[in-house]
Every structure is written in C-alpha cells, then in structure tokens.
Enzyme design. Structure first.
Site, PDB file in Angstrom:
ATOM      1  N   LYS A  44      36.374  -0.459 -28.022  1.00  0.00           N
ATOM      2  CA  LYS A  44      35.831  -1.070 -29.241  1.00  0.00           C
ATOM      3  C   LYS A  44      34.299  -0.919 -29.274  1.00  0.00           C
ATOM      4  CE  LYS A  44      38.217  -4.996 -28.376  1.00  0.00           C
ATOM      5  NZ  LYS A  44      39.291  -4.634 -27.460  1.00  0.00           N
ATOM      6  N   THR A  45      33.646  -1.221 -28.156  1.00  0.00           N
ATOM      7  CA  THR A  45      32.180  -1.079 -28.095  1.00  0.00           C
ATOM      8  C   THR A  45      31.801   0.392 -28.255  1.00  0.00           C
ATOM      9  OG1 THR A  45      32.283  -2.831 -26.439  1.00  0.00           O
ATOM     10  CG2 THR A  45      30.149  -1.776 -26.744  1.00  0.00           C
TER      11      THR A  45
ATOM     12  N   ASP B   3      30.593  -8.790 -29.743  1.00  0.00           N
ATOM     13  CA  ASP B   3      31.821  -8.729 -28.963  1.00  0.00           C
ATOM     14  C   ASP B   3      32.407 -10.137 -28.824  1.00  0.00           C
ATOM     15  OD1 ASP B   3      33.785  -7.483 -27.590  1.00  0.00           O
ATOM     16  OD2 ASP B   3      32.618  -7.044 -25.794  1.00  0.00           O
TER      17      ASP B   3
ATOM     18  N   THR C 174      39.660  -9.533 -28.734  1.00  0.00           N
ATOM     19  CA  THR C 174      40.969  -9.287 -28.130  1.00  0.00           C
ATOM     20  C   THR C 174      41.979 -10.239 -28.765  1.00  0.00           C
ATOM     21  OG1 THR C 174      40.295 -10.838 -26.408  1.00  0.00           O
ATOM     22  CG2 THR C 174      40.122  -8.490 -25.894  1.00  0.00           C
TER      23      THR C 174
ATOM     24  N   ARG D 225      39.361   2.595 -19.960  1.00  0.00           N
ATOM     25  CA  ARG D 225      38.452   1.997 -18.974  1.00  0.00           C
ATOM     26  C   ARG D 225      39.095   2.018 -17.582  1.00  0.00           C
ATOM     27  NH1 ARG D 225      36.855  -3.814 -20.251  1.00  0.00           N
ATOM     28  NH2 ARG D 225      35.609  -2.839 -21.873  1.00  0.00           N
TER      29      ARG D 225
END
Ligand code: ADE
Length: 359
Positions: free
Chosen positions: A82-83, A127, A176, A235
C-alpha cells in the site's frame, strides 16, 4: 537521520520520534533495503494489475484536468504494497509525498501542522488510518472536502472561527481494517481499492527482481520455491530471499536453486504453506485444546502469548484466505485441511471448509 529498514521499523520510528512526517527522500536510499528494492513506477510494480489499470486511468484523467487526484483509500492485509503504491502514484503524478501514520497524529496540532505544510498537488499518505482519533478525523473532513481548516481562537464568549485555506492535495489512506473506518471518513474518499494477495507467479517475479537488485543469483525454480512459502505477500518474499541468500552464501556457492531454498526455509521453520511458528501454535491450540473450535480470539491470544491485534492484523488474513481458519460468531475454527496440513488424523464433522490450495 536514522536509517529505517522496513515498514514496521518505519512505523515505529514515526511513532517514537513524535515526528509525524518522514520525508522519503530523507531516508538514505542505498543503505536502506526496503527503500532500494521498492518499485518506483508502475512498470516495476508487479501484481495488482486490475488496480494498477484503474489508477493509471485516474492519473491520466487528473493530469488532463490539471487537478490533483481524488482522495484514495487502500485496504488489505499488511505487506501487500500500500505504501509502495502511494509512492508510485506520487512519482507518476510528478508530485511529492508526505508519509505519516495515524498513531503519530495524536494531538490536533500534529494533523494541522502536516496539512499546513502541504504544497499544491502534494500527496499526504496516512497509514493505519482506521486508528485516527475523532478530533483528527474532524479536522480532516473540511480539509478533504473543500480544502480548508476550521480553526478556533479565543475562549468561551470571545471564541472566533477562522477558515484557513489549504492548497489542493490528495490524501491516500491505508488500512488493514476498512471495517473500522468511520462512515463519514470512508465516504470522503473518491476511490476505494482493496489490495489482493499475490499469486505464486507474481511473487516469483518480485523475488527475481529483488534478487537482481541485490546481486543475488537465483534460478526460476529457486524463486518459485521461495514464492510458494511467502503467504501471498511481497514483504515476506523479500525478507525470505535475503534469509535464503545468507544460507546459500554460508553453506553453498551463494547461488539459490530449489533444493537450497527448500533446505533453508525448512531450517527457518517456514512450512510449505508459509506458516511460521506463531501460525502453527495458534492452529495447534485450536485443534488440541478446543477440538477444532470455535474459540474466542482473546483466549487464543492469551494462550499463545501474542496480542489480539497482531493475530488479527498479521496472522489471520492469510490463514482465512488459505482456508486454514474460519471466523464464526462464536469464535475461530479450523478446517479439515488444517488437521491434514499439521499432521493430525482426526477432523471433527463440523470443521468443513475448502482450502485455497485445493483449487
Ligand atoms: N517489492 C515489494 N512489492 C513489490 C511489487 N509489487 N513489485 C515489485 N517489487 C516489489
């Protein structure tokens, strides 16, 4: 400026420093693993193709109108990019991005300070936006909708409201837990997108790209073996490729193939589904102590010594998606597949759910 090595370190650094913004350019790029492997453009960003196509059109339209992008909300499990995607959007729009996280916006002056520091067209990335407090949320509403801040000065009878104009900006929120966002905040996002888990083939491309940047030699089967155990999450894939590379350097000639990948992941106790010790102890607890469930999340958390939020945000999304865990009104249950996968013979009749991996 300290070097921030991954998203979680980044988030805690933002929290601990009480400095709500860290400019990405302030992070030393070549010393920072996550930062140097992060794709910067859509061409380098693997996966999420439907989402990418939609955003590309939105960007093109915004550029043609010479307007900033509509506010965007990204939701989905952690580690799916997302980032990274927000950074790609900023790059493609040719604007700067300021990155922060809702827990760092504790006091009204934190959010006001950031909003007032924005330049026209800039992107503000928040975030964990579901964790924004009520006051910060209410400051954001007019800022998102009409680009101004409502400020009050003076006390009681002499109180005055001041409307401070802001430059037009784009807010990108990430969460999330989309369900925990308040209705009014959710409604102020023009575009809402869910990020999906990556397929094995997409993860294998991510791994080969990362290996290329880090000068790690890996063949197609080696990349596939790591991808298979990466829980659909880039990740995790990127972390595993580094761990496997360490192993290959110490034990072999440094080159990763399927056997070396499997051997090192076995040693790291990452199983064929990508489950680690915490996932397995959670599932085993439900099987051994609660006959497959249902059992409440608090009971599980206390028994395995993890906090509820970590279980809900980090462990569960993949276990649910993989069909190894089920959420019911009475608590968490496992499936027959969970029994099979963890090597238990007996599965109770009620535990029925098809697994992602049966398909
Ligand atoms: N690293 C992390 N996420 C990635 C992605 N979507 N594409 C390429 N590399 C990545």
């Amino acid at each position: 400026m300290s070097i921030i090595s991954d998203d979680n370190d980044f988030k805690s650094a933002v929290r601990e420093k009480k400095n709500p913004v860290i400019k990405p350019e302030a992070i030393e790029p070549d010393k920072n693993f996550e930062n140097c492997i992060r794709p910067k453009t859509f061409d380098n960003y693997i996966g999420q193709s439907a989402l990418k196509d939609t955003i590309k059109i939105t960007i093109e339209a915004a550029k043609k109108r010479e307007q900033p992008l509509d506010h965007l909300l990204f939701y989905g499990p952690p580690g799916l990019g997302k980032t990274t995607l927000a950074g790609v959007i900023a790059q493609e729009m040719g604007v700067d991005i300021k990155i922060t996280s809702a827990p760092a916006l504790e006091r009204p002056r934190d959010i006001i300070g950031i909003l007032m520091s924005l330049q026209g067209g800039e992107i503000l990335f928040i975030d964990e936006i579901h964790r924004l407090n009520k006051v910060a949320e209410e400051i954001l509403y007019p800022a998102m909708e009409d680009f101004y801040l409502d400020m009050t000065t003076g006390k009681s009878q002499t109180v005055k409201t001041l409307r401070v104009p802001l430059p037009k900006f784009t807010l990108i929120g990430a969460t999330t837990k989309a369900g925990e966002l308040s209705g009014p905040l959710r409604d102020r996002f023009g575009i809402i997108h869910r990020l999906e888990f990556y397929t094995e083939s997409e993860l294998s491309q991510v791994i080969r790209r990362t290996a290329g940047i880090l000068n790690i030699e890996i063949d197609e089967k080696g990349a596939r073996a790591i991808a298979r155990r990466s829980r659909g999450t880039p990740r995790i894939a990127n972390r595993l490729v580094k761990r496997v590379s360490d192993f290959a350097i110490v034990k072999y000639n440094g080159k990763i193939n399927e056997d070396i990948a499997n051997e090192s992941l076995d040693i790291l106790k990452i199983d064929e589904y990508g489950l680690d010790r915490t996932d397995r102890s959670l599932l085993k607890l439900i099987i051994e102590k609660y006959d497959g469930g249902p059992v409440g999340i608090e009971t599980i958390a206390a028994a395995i010594g993890e906090d509820v939020r970590t279980i809900e945000d980090v462990c569960e999304p993949f276990l649910l998606q993989a069909g190894l865990l089920q959420r019911t009104p009475r608590g968490r249950k496992v499936s027959p597949e969970t029994y099979r996968h963890l090597g238990y013979k007996f599965a109770p009749v009620g535990a029925q759910q098809t697994s992602l991996f049966d398909k």
